[in-house]
Scaffold this active site. Structure first.
Site, PDB file in Angstrom:
ATOM      1  N   CYS A 250       5.490   6.225   4.830  1.00 46.99           N
ATOM      2  CA  CYS A 250       4.351   5.564   4.059  1.00 46.99           C
ATOM      3  C   CYS A 250       4.010   6.225   2.806  1.00 46.99           C
ATOM      4  O   CYS A 250       3.134   5.828   2.036  1.00 46.99           O
ATOM      5  CB  CYS A 250       3.242   5.677   5.252  1.00 46.99           C
ATOM      6  SG  CYS A 250       3.687   4.680   6.658  1.00 46.99           S
TER       7      CYS A 250
ATOM      8  N   HIS B 186       5.112   0.329  -0.070  1.00 47.26           N
ATOM      9  CA  HIS B 186       5.995  -0.799   0.781  1.00 47.26           C
ATOM     10  C   HIS B 186       4.701  -1.890   1.200  1.00 47.26           C
ATOM     11  O   HIS B 186       3.617  -1.671   0.463  1.00 47.26           O
ATOM     12  CB  HIS B 186       6.472  -0.138   2.102  1.00 47.26           C
ATOM     13  CG  HIS B 186       5.486   0.392   3.037  1.00 47.26           C
ATOM     14  ND1 HIS B 186       4.972   1.472   2.616  1.00 47.26           N
ATOM     15  CD2 HIS B 186       4.742   0.050   3.968  1.00 47.26           C
ATOM     16  CE1 HIS B 186       3.669   1.842   3.661  1.00 47.26           C
ATOM     17  NE2 HIS B 186       4.034   0.917   4.502  1.00 47.26           N
TER      18      HIS B 186
ATOM     19  N   ASP C 267      -5.337 -10.395  -0.703  1.00 47.82           N
ATOM     20  CA  ASP C 267      -4.056 -11.277  -0.610  1.00 47.82           C
ATOM     21  C   ASP C 267      -3.090 -10.961  -2.027  1.00 47.82           C
ATOM     22  O   ASP C 267      -3.576 -11.217  -3.138  1.00 47.82           O
ATOM     23  CB  ASP C 267      -4.139 -12.688  -0.502  1.00 47.82           C
ATOM     24  CG  ASP C 267      -2.763 -13.247   0.103  1.00 47.82           C
ATOM     25  OD1 ASP C 267      -2.130 -12.740   0.472  1.00 47.82           O
ATOM     26  OD2 ASP C 267      -2.766 -14.490  -0.568  1.00 47.82           O
ATOM     27  N   HIS C 268      -1.921 -10.738  -1.801  1.00 49.15           N
ATOM     28  CA  HIS C 268      -0.870 -10.496  -2.902  1.00 49.15           C
ATOM     29  C   HIS C 268      -1.267  -9.292  -3.844  1.00 49.15           C
ATOM     30  O   HIS C 268      -1.311  -9.447  -5.122  1.00 49.15           O
ATOM     31  CB  HIS C 268      -0.638 -11.876  -3.595  1.00 49.15           C
ATOM     32  CG  HIS C 268       0.255 -12.824  -2.880  1.00 49.15           C
ATOM     33  ND1 HIS C 268       0.046 -13.288  -1.655  1.00 49.15           N
ATOM     34  CD2 HIS C 268       1.534 -13.045  -3.063  1.00 49.15           C
ATOM     35  CE1 HIS C 268       1.303 -13.912  -1.190  1.00 49.15           C
ATOM     36  NE2 HIS C 268       2.115 -13.695  -2.287  1.00 49.15           N
TER      37      HIS C 268
ATOM     38  N   HIS D 173       3.120  -5.276   3.820  1.00 48.76           N
ATOM     39  CA  HIS D 173       2.824  -5.849   5.290  1.00 48.76           C
ATOM     40  C   HIS D 173       2.229  -7.178   5.272  1.00 48.76           C
ATOM     41  O   HIS D 173       1.752  -7.563   4.182  1.00 48.76           O
ATOM     42  CB  HIS D 173       1.836  -4.964   6.236  1.00 48.76           C
ATOM     43  CG  HIS D 173       2.367  -3.643   6.200  1.00 48.76           C
ATOM     44  ND1 HIS D 173       3.451  -3.191   7.338  1.00 48.76           N
ATOM     45  CD2 HIS D 173       2.021  -2.415   5.929  1.00 48.76           C
ATOM     46  CE1 HIS D 173       3.416  -1.846   7.134  1.00 48.76           C
ATOM     47  NE2 HIS D 173       2.459  -1.372   6.392  1.00 48.76           N
TER      48      HIS D 173
ATOM     49  N   GLU E 139      -1.437  -4.804  11.455  1.00 48.92           N
ATOM     50  CA  GLU E 139      -0.689  -4.352  10.486  1.00 48.92           C
ATOM     51  C   GLU E 139       0.804  -4.560  10.516  1.00 48.92           C
ATOM     52  O   GLU E 139       1.479  -5.024   9.431  1.00 48.92           O
ATOM     53  CB  GLU E 139      -0.702  -2.670  10.153  1.00 48.92           C
ATOM     54  CG  GLU E 139       0.110  -2.260   8.901  1.00 48.92           C
ATOM     55  CD  GLU E 139      -0.004  -0.809   8.748  1.00 48.92           C
ATOM     56  OE1 GLU E 139      -1.065  -0.307   8.344  1.00 48.92           O
ATOM     57  OE2 GLU E 139       0.916  -0.161   9.082  1.00 48.92           O
TER      58      GLU E 139
ATOM     59  N   HIS F  58       0.634  -1.461  -0.018  1.00 48.71           N
ATOM     60  CA  HIS F  58       0.024  -0.028   0.131  1.00 48.71           C
ATOM     61  C   HIS F  58       0.934   1.104   0.031  1.00 48.71           C
ATOM     62  O   HIS F  58       2.062   1.180   0.082  1.00 48.71           O
ATOM     63  CB  HIS F  58      -0.983   0.026   1.159  1.00 48.71           C
ATOM     64  CG  HIS F  58      -0.533   0.124   2.596  1.00 48.71           C
ATOM     65  ND1 HIS F  58      -1.133   0.211   3.654  1.00 48.71           N
ATOM     66  CD2 HIS F  58       0.520   0.055   2.941  1.00 48.71           C
ATOM     67  CE1 HIS F  58      -0.507   0.550   4.702  1.00 48.71           C
ATOM     68  NE2 HIS F  58       0.854   0.242   4.177  1.00 48.71           N
TER      69      HIS F  58
END
Lengths: 138, 138, 138, 138, 138, 138
Positions: D33, D39, D79-80, D41, D124, D14
């Protein structure tokens, strides 16, 4: 309303001793925690702030500000300290997890300006923690 | 050969201070760990014993015996203690994680009769640990 | 009011099987948990007691007493047991995490005399847990 | 009433950026951020469903059904993924932990038919999580 | 010889894609990790330094110095970055956990002057990690 | 050489009992683990494969292939099983953590074709694990 929780850790020493008790009573009630030299813990603190998400930032509160508050109010006061002798607010109390958590509640609640402190959770070890909540909190 | 690891936890206080240094040097080298009153940790100890599995019991060593050894040699000596003042073997050392782990190695290695002590791992906090190994160990 | 939580672990076996179902229904509804021989878990139990902190001890309740209660009521009954066959209160129930947690609630609530049981959390594995709460609890 | 919590994990990228802000404001408010490339998580999601235990199955809800719902509504969507570009519901929002958790609440709440969604907790990182609750929930 | 391990965490995005492969091959070999926008992780890095304990400080190396090295060499390079586009050393490699760990080994090994780097362990998620070792290391 | 470790979990029941011992000897040697009905654990298995990183994929081995091997060889054999009665290889052994880990080593080592199995670590609970290594392994 959403609830944001930040975790920090600090290391401190403490001793359980009530001067109103005899040496024997202190030993019976507090066990090994009454050891005169004290012992210590890695405390893990979880601080929860509830509030509305600001649509402009997507955040309930600025986490950098929260970190500064935690640094100033908690880390500076308690990290690498012997709690009985170096935290004046605990001078007349047994520095149990209950009393430390309640003190952290009292220290933080007036400092949180955006959102509202809703829970303080303090872990003394991996098998023991204490929660303090405010009115109306989850 | 298989290697069995048992974990235990103890809580202790300590202080880093070398009397050969000036107050200022102690502060510079040891930082907050030089705080005169000391501070503390929940230490997590992992003890590894390597050996042949006994076909009759399916075990390298009797875990109840290991527990007794750990109770006698480590818990009784270090749990709920201020390490500088109450563990004579550390009286002339800085009680760093390195020195405590090395002491635990020396204390345990002669006591393990079935199998052989192959690693002592000591966690001082969730982001720091020290390992000691014997000769030829994994 | 503060809330103190103590964690303990026990190991047990169980099997999901409802005699009112056909073999095929049992298999369809309970999947691998219907395996006739059973399987097992390391259960992690978190017991929360809420109350006022006693100013003399700094504690909501004596943790040694709580430990004794947990030993007597939970560990003796459930640790190293096959829950279906050895815990009479579960004989007519499917020993799911829901039912075990509710039983633990019923077993513990009358035994907590200082403070009041406010939550029982039971972890069956690292990705599944169940909570039971009392009236007015957080 | 008991409350069942299931944990799942997903990995996503994100970036925090509000087009209404100048480049400098974005940098000041969002710090690292705001990095243009983003980047990521490992998010850990805990979903809690409260309800009555069904006496026939011993369960509040069928965990296989819950797994299917989580797979379809959350894993397939997030996801991914790079959340800003691939999750349409987040296109006009800063994909903070607060906003992602609130979206997960809105996605899951109509899908839970047996019992009722009572909490969404989204981690997170190991030191930050957000909770969303429904009305009357614990 | 004792071995000191320090843990740090960083958050980064990455994508698996080999330009020598067709789109279909990339998809088949790398699966969801080939998603064009990338995804991300909370990486946990464990750095182990082996050496003799200095009798004057009780330490193998100064942990503040190690922290500075990790800040300069790893955090500044990788934290809150998209590894494919912002870490030049990874520009011609698939940024797998294997390749990132090997790069961290190459970056850190010349910087450790007191003691010797003996292991780099990099966790990409809670169920996957990679180890790199030096010659003669445990 | 780098070393890739994948973690998986399975749930199983077991009982310690040697038919060559009297009932009393079994009870004395194996304690609660001798309970006739058995008990169980959430086992956590860490499988380490060492090898050269393939420059084309950036990987030591294909993790999907490893997952298939673990599914076929370990999960199908041991997950949701009573190990004494359902795993033929353990029929004549005490199903201790030592023996299960050694069996996993024997089952997996011929199946790993890319790289080489270098360690099997099996956790029986959060405070006990066993390691098996191959020749020349770290």
């Amino acid at each position: 309303m959403v609830y944001v929780t930040r975790k920090i850790e600090f290391s401190a020493a403490h001793r359980y001793h009530n001067p109103a008790f005899s040496a024997e009573e202190n030993r019976r009630i507090f066990g090994k925690c009454n050891n005169p030299n004290g012992h210590g813990h890695n405390y893990v603190l979880e601080v929860t702030v509830g509030g509305e998400t600001d649509p402009v930032t997507g955040m309930v509160l600025d986490l950098k500000e929260l970190k500064d508050i935690l640094e100033r109010e908690i880390m500076n006061r308690m990290d690498h300290r012997f709690l009985n002798y170096e935290v004046p607010e605990l001078a007349d109390q047994i520095p149990t997890c209950e009393n430390i958590a309640a003190l952290i509640w009292r220290l933080l609640t007036p400092k949180i300006k955006k959102g509202r402190l809703t829970r303080v959770r303090l872990w003394e070890s991996s098998d023991l923690y204490v929660d303090c909540y405010g009115d109306g909190a989850k």
